[in-house]
Write a protein that holds these residues in place. Structure first.
Motif, PDB file in Angstrom:
ATOM      1  N   UNK A 235       0.830  -1.199   0.000  1.00 46.98           N
ATOM      2  CA  UNK A 235       0.000   0.000   0.000  1.00 46.98           C
ATOM      3  C   UNK A 235       0.868   1.252   0.000  1.00 46.98           C
ATOM      4  N   UNK A 236       0.482   2.197  -0.853  1.00 46.66           N
ATOM      5  CA  UNK A 236       1.091   3.526  -0.847  1.00 46.66           C
ATOM      6  C   UNK A 236      -0.007   4.516  -0.493  1.00 46.66           C
ATOM      7  N   UNK A 237       0.087   5.168   0.667  1.00 41.86           N
ATOM      8  CA  UNK A 237      -0.972   6.106   1.064  1.00 41.86           C
ATOM      9  C   UNK A 237      -0.885   7.413   0.280  1.00 41.86           C
ATOM     10  N   UNK A 238      -1.889   8.242   0.459  1.00 43.95           N
ATOM     11  CA  UNK A 238      -1.878   9.566  -0.135  1.00 43.95           C
ATOM     12  C   UNK A 238      -0.799  10.409   0.550  1.00 43.95           C
ATOM     13  N   UNK A 239      -0.024  11.110  -0.240  1.00 44.09           N
ATOM     14  CA  UNK A 239       1.057  11.918   0.295  1.00 44.09           C
ATOM     15  C   UNK A 239       0.529  12.939   1.291  1.00 44.09           C
ATOM     16  N   UNK A 240       1.184  13.005   2.459  1.00 42.80           N
ATOM     17  CA  UNK A 240       0.774  13.960   3.474  1.00 42.80           C
ATOM     18  C   UNK A 240      -0.188  13.399   4.509  1.00 42.80           C
ATOM     19  N   UNK A 241      -0.760  12.250   4.225  1.00 46.71           N
ATOM     20  CA  UNK A 241      -1.660  11.628   5.200  1.00 46.71           C
ATOM     21  C   UNK A 241      -0.828  10.953   6.288  1.00 46.71           C
ATOM     22  N   UNK A 242      -1.245  11.151   7.560  1.00 53.33           N
ATOM     23  CA  UNK A 242      -0.455  10.613   8.655  1.00 53.33           C
ATOM     24  C   UNK A 242      -1.051   9.362   9.288  1.00 53.33           C
ATOM     25  N   UNK A 243      -2.243   8.973   8.831  1.00 48.40           N
ATOM     26  CA  UNK A 243      -2.841   7.736   9.316  1.00 48.40           C
ATOM     27  C   UNK A 243      -2.954   6.752   8.158  1.00 48.40           C
ATOM     28  N   UNK A 244      -2.670   5.481   8.458  1.00 51.93           N
ATOM     29  CA  UNK A 244      -2.844   4.423   7.471  1.00 51.93           C
ATOM     30  C   UNK A 244      -3.558   3.256   8.133  1.00 51.93           C
ATOM     31  N   UNK A 245      -4.540   2.730   7.428  1.00 58.58           N
ATOM     32  CA  UNK A 245      -5.388   1.661   7.962  1.00 58.58           C
ATOM     33  C   UNK A 245      -5.360   0.460   7.018  1.00 58.58           C
ATOM     34  N   UNK A 246      -5.396  -0.729   7.604  1.00 63.40           N
ATOM     35  CA  UNK A 246      -5.623  -1.956   6.854  1.00 63.40           C
ATOM     36  C   UNK A 246      -6.960  -2.539   7.304  1.00 63.40           C
ATOM     37  N   UNK A 247      -7.865  -2.740   6.326  1.00 61.44           N
ATOM     38  CA  UNK A 247      -9.167  -3.337   6.580  1.00 61.44           C
ATOM     39  C   UNK A 247      -9.285  -4.626   5.784  1.00 61.44           C
ATOM     40  N   UNK A 248     -10.136  -5.504   6.280  1.00 67.18           N
ATOM     41  CA  UNK A 248     -10.479  -6.728   5.557  1.00 67.18           C
ATOM     42  C   UNK A 248     -11.996  -6.764   5.408  1.00 67.18           C
ATOM     43  N   UNK A 249     -12.493  -7.139   4.238  1.00 70.26           N
ATOM     44  CA  UNK A 249     -13.927  -7.173   4.004  1.00 70.26           C
ATOM     45  C   UNK A 249     -14.355  -8.543   3.517  1.00 70.26           C
ATOM     46  N   UNK A 250     -15.323  -9.116   4.208  1.00 71.64           N
ATOM     47  CA  UNK A 250     -15.959 -10.368   3.797  1.00 71.64           C
ATOM     48  C   UNK A 250     -17.463 -10.193   3.888  1.00 71.64           C
ATOM     49  N   UNK A 251     -18.189 -11.052   3.224  1.00 73.45           N
ATOM     50  CA  UNK A 251     -19.649 -10.979   3.282  1.00 73.45           C
ATOM     51  C   UNK A 251     -20.136 -11.204   4.704  1.00 73.45           C
ATOM     52  N   UNK A 252     -19.500 -12.138   5.398  1.00 79.62           N
ATOM     53  CA  UNK A 252     -19.979 -12.512   6.727  1.00 79.62           C
ATOM     54  C   UNK A 252     -19.669 -11.449   7.779  1.00 79.62           C
ATOM     55  N   UNK A 253     -18.482 -10.866   7.717  1.00 84.70           N
ATOM     56  CA  UNK A 253     -18.022 -10.006   8.801  1.00 84.70           C
ATOM     57  C   UNK A 253     -17.970  -8.525   8.432  1.00 84.70           C
ATOM     58  N   UNK A 254     -18.250  -8.226   7.173  1.00 89.26           N
ATOM     59  CA  UNK A 254     -18.219  -6.829   6.761  1.00 89.26           C
ATOM     60  C   UNK A 254     -16.803  -6.290   6.709  1.00 89.26           C
ATOM     61  N   UNK A 255     -16.669  -4.988   6.982  1.00 91.79           N
ATOM     62  CA  UNK A 255     -15.387  -4.299   6.903  1.00 91.79           C
ATOM     63  C   UNK A 255     -14.774  -4.248   8.310  1.00 91.79           C
ATOM     64  N   UNK A 256     -13.686  -4.980   8.473  1.00 87.93           N
ATOM     65  CA  UNK A 256     -13.043  -5.069   9.785  1.00 87.93           C
ATOM     66  C   UNK A 256     -11.702  -4.350   9.767  1.00 87.93           C
TER      67      UNK A 256
END
Lengths: 115, 113
Positions: free
Chosen positions: B23-44
């Protein structure tokens, strides 16, 4: 209790009608609230954010926030078939007025707008 | 700005193999998140970083998952060994400040067979 709860739907409305999407959250200290739209096979896209109690309007979209009731809603006026998507509510939790900086998402509501 | 860039877009691997998502974040952004999405559990939320420092990894499912952010413009999520139940879409997102809205990458669709 889930941190962010939404009715999974599907919600079906006719073209031109108002679609109303609802979300409740458990963290009373939450500071900011977001609505994302996700088309099938695509990534979530931010459409609205709201920080203060009351209404916020942007084009056909209105976000409503009631912190006392821990309730956020999204109204879509003049719904179009292109609005058919999953709508995700996201909340920025906090403690003592300090935000954690992260977003917690609800399961999403599937909206279908039929011609 | 090109937005958040993730690679690969699709990954098919055999059970037991190592998988690395980038992952390459947007320049200047200081927060980075990793999410996982499945039908059963949604966006985690799996893990997030502030100024390259991991803040909360409580969402990482188990020790097979690890994430790093060696600098402000790059992060990796590694799964070793991979299992079929890891099959999902993995999203990276970035934001500015503690109240900023998060912008998502296109995601990596991982299939473990």
């Amino acid at each position: 209790q889930k941190e962010v709860e939404q009715n999974s739907g599907p919600l079906s409305v006719p073209e031109g009608a108002i679609a109303s999407l609802n979300c409740t959250y458990s963290d009373r200290g939450s500071q900011s609230f977001f609505w994302y739209r996700q088309y099938s096979g695509k990534s979530p896209e931010l459409i609205m954010f709201i920080y203060s109690n009351g209404d916020k309007e942007d084009g056909r979209f209105t976000a409503q926030l009631n912190k006392a009731s821990q309730y956020v809603s999204l109204l879509i006026r003049d719904s179009q078939p292109s609005d058919s998507a999953t709508y995700l509510c996201a909340v920025n939790p906090s403690r003592g007025g300090t935000s954690y900086g992260k977003l917690t998402f609800g399961q999403g509501t599937i909206l279908t707008v039929h011609p | 700005d090109a937005g958040v860039i993730q690679s690969p877009r699709h990954e098919v691997t055999e059970m037991g193999q190592e998988v690395t998502l980038r992952c390459k974040p947007i320049s200047g952004h200081d927060y980075l998140f990793w999410y996982r999405q499945t039908m059963m559990r949604g966006l985690e939320l799996l893990i997030y970083f502030n100024n390259n420092v991991p803040i909360d990894d409580s969402g990482m499912p188990e020790d097979r998952f690890s994430a790093k952010m060696p600098n402000a413009s790059f992060s990796t999520l590694k799964i070793q060994p991979s299992e079929p139940r890891d099959s999902a879409v993995y999203f990276c997102a970035s934001s500015i400040g503690t109240f900023g809205e998060a912008f998502f990458g296109q995601g990596t669709r991982l299939t473990v067979v």
